[in-house]
Design a protein around this motif. Structure first.
Motif, PDB file in Angstrom:
ATOM      1  N   GLY A 191       8.837  28.904  92.955  1.00 53.05           N
ATOM      2  CA  GLY A 191       8.994  28.986  91.505  1.00 53.05           C
ATOM      3  C   GLY A 191       7.710  28.808  90.719  1.00 53.05           C
ATOM      4  N   MET A 192       6.596  28.726  91.406  1.00 51.62           N
ATOM      5  CA  MET A 192       5.311  28.562  90.729  1.00 51.62           C
ATOM      6  C   MET A 192       4.422  29.762  91.040  1.00 51.62           C
ATOM      7  N   ILE A 193       3.389  29.922  90.236  1.00 55.51           N
ATOM      8  CA  ILE A 193       2.398  30.958  90.482  1.00 55.51           C
ATOM      9  C   ILE A 193       1.367  30.354  91.426  1.00 55.51           C
ATOM     10  N   GLU A 194       1.158  30.994  92.566  1.00 54.39           N
ATOM     11  CA  GLU A 194       0.211  30.519  93.569  1.00 54.39           C
ATOM     12  C   GLU A 194      -1.014  31.427  93.540  1.00 54.39           C
ATOM     13  N   VAL A 195      -2.176  30.825  93.410  1.00 53.16           N
ATOM     14  CA  VAL A 195      -3.414  31.589  93.311  1.00 53.16           C
ATOM     15  C   VAL A 195      -4.384  31.131  94.392  1.00 53.16           C
ATOM     16  N   TYR A 196      -4.929  32.096  95.107  1.00 51.91           N
ATOM     17  CA  TYR A 196      -5.996  31.817  96.063  1.00 51.91           C
ATOM     18  C   TYR A 196      -7.299  32.194  95.358  1.00 51.91           C
ATOM     19  N   ALA A 197      -8.231  31.240  95.300  1.00 49.28           N
ATOM     20  CA  ALA A 197      -9.450  31.464  94.536  1.00 49.28           C
ATOM     21  C   ALA A 197     -10.624  30.723  95.166  1.00 49.28           C
ATOM     22  N   LEU A 198     -11.817  31.084  94.697  1.00 49.35           N
ATOM     23  CA  LEU A 198     -13.047  30.400  95.075  1.00 49.35           C
ATOM     24  C   LEU A 198     -13.654  29.774  93.831  1.00 49.35           C
ATOM     25  N   LYS A 199     -14.236  28.582  94.001  1.00 47.66           N
ATOM     26  CA  LYS A 199     -15.000  27.976  92.911  1.00 47.66           C
ATOM     27  C   LYS A 199     -16.065  27.087  93.528  1.00 47.66           C
ATOM     28  N   ASP A 200     -17.289  27.310  93.134  1.00 42.71           N
ATOM     29  CA  ASP A 200     -18.426  26.542  93.650  1.00 42.71           C
ATOM     30  C   ASP A 200     -18.465  26.558  95.178  1.00 42.71           C
ATOM     31  N   GLY A 201     -18.132  27.700  95.765  1.00 41.33           N
ATOM     32  CA  GLY A 201     -18.183  27.864  97.208  1.00 41.33           C
ATOM     33  C   GLY A 201     -16.974  27.318  97.962  1.00 41.33           C
ATOM     34  N   ALA A 202     -16.045  26.701  97.267  1.00 44.35           N
ATOM     35  CA  ALA A 202     -14.864  26.132  97.917  1.00 44.35           C
ATOM     36  C   ALA A 202     -13.673  27.071  97.785  1.00 44.35           C
ATOM     37  N   ARG A 203     -12.906  27.212  98.872  1.00 51.29           N
ATOM     38  CA  ARG A 203     -11.665  27.991  98.837  1.00 51.29           C
ATOM     39  C   ARG A 203     -10.544  27.078  98.363  1.00 51.29           C
ATOM     40  N   LEU A 204      -9.785  27.551  97.400  1.00 52.29           N
ATOM     41  CA  LEU A 204      -8.741  26.736  96.793  1.00 52.29           C
ATOM     42  C   LEU A 204      -7.417  27.478  96.703  1.00 52.29           C
ATOM     43  N   GLU A 205      -6.339  26.708  96.748  1.00 54.70           N
ATOM     44  CA  GLU A 205      -5.016  27.208  96.396  1.00 54.70           C
ATOM     45  C   GLU A 205      -4.633  26.479  95.121  1.00 54.70           C
ATOM     46  N   LEU A 206      -4.350  27.237  94.099  1.00 56.54           N
ATOM     47  CA  LEU A 206      -3.957  26.663  92.817  1.00 56.54           C
ATOM     48  C   LEU A 206      -2.500  26.994  92.561  1.00 56.54           C
ATOM     49  N   TYR A 207      -1.787  26.060  91.994  1.00 58.70           N
ATOM     50  CA  TYR A 207      -0.388  26.282  91.635  1.00 58.70           C
ATOM     51  C   TYR A 207      -0.264  26.110  90.129  1.00 58.70           C
ATOM     52  N   LEU A 208       0.243  27.151  89.473  1.00 59.10           N
ATOM     53  CA  LEU A 208       0.352  27.157  88.026  1.00 59.10           C
ATOM     54  C   LEU A 208       1.818  27.187  87.608  1.00 59.10           C
ATOM     55  N   ASP A 209       2.107  26.559  86.462  1.00 50.47           N
ATOM     56  CA  ASP A 209       3.458  26.629  85.917  1.00 50.47           C
ATOM     57  C   ASP A 209       3.594  27.898  85.084  1.00 50.47           C
ATOM     58  N   SER A 210       4.739  28.073  84.446  1.00 46.14           N
ATOM     59  CA  SER A 210       4.997  29.299  83.686  1.00 46.14           C
ATOM     60  C   SER A 210       4.107  29.432  82.444  1.00 46.14           C
ATOM     61  N   ASP A 211       3.495  28.307  82.008  1.00 41.32           N
ATOM     62  CA  ASP A 211       2.566  28.353  80.876  1.00 41.32           C
ATOM     63  C   ASP A 211       1.118  28.538  81.325  1.00 41.32           C
ATOM     64  N   LEU A 212       0.936  28.832  82.614  1.00 40.94           N
ATOM     65  CA  LEU A 212      -0.364  29.071  83.250  1.00 40.94           C
ATOM     66  C   LEU A 212      -1.249  27.830  83.287  1.00 40.94           C
ATOM     67  N   ASN A 213      -0.627  26.656  83.330  1.00 42.83           N
ATOM     68  CA  ASN A 213      -1.366  25.400  83.490  1.00 42.83           C
ATOM     69  C   ASN A 213      -1.437  25.085  84.984  1.00 42.83           C
TER      70      ASN A 213
END
Length: 81
Positions: free
Chosen positions: A51-73
């Protein structure tokens, strides 16, 4: 025994699509990419999970999984172990 295995596989093959996460529409993907890019992330993939938005991203050389709510927080972040 063989019939039970075949019956179980048949049930699982029909249950698979019901368990799949819903697709994120193109407009939401674009908004997520725009927001996170502005925050310094390099977005690699946008999906949906639990039920969340799952994003695979890079920041400062680190691989991250981010989970966002419906308001994109961002409500949860997982880093590479």
């Amino acid at each position: 025994m063989k019939r039970q295995i075949i019956a179980a596989l048949a049930v699982l093959s029909f249950a698979g699509p019901a368990l799949a996460s819903p697709e994120i529409d193109a407009d939401t993907k674009a908004k997520v990419e725009q927001k996170l890019t502005a925050e310094g992330y390099e977005v690699r993939r946008v999906d949906s999970e639990d039920g969340m938005i799952e994003v695979y991203a890079l920041k400062d050389g680190a691989r991250l999984e981010l989970y966002l709510d419906s308001d994109l927080n961002i409500v949860k972040t997982k880093g590479e172990d």
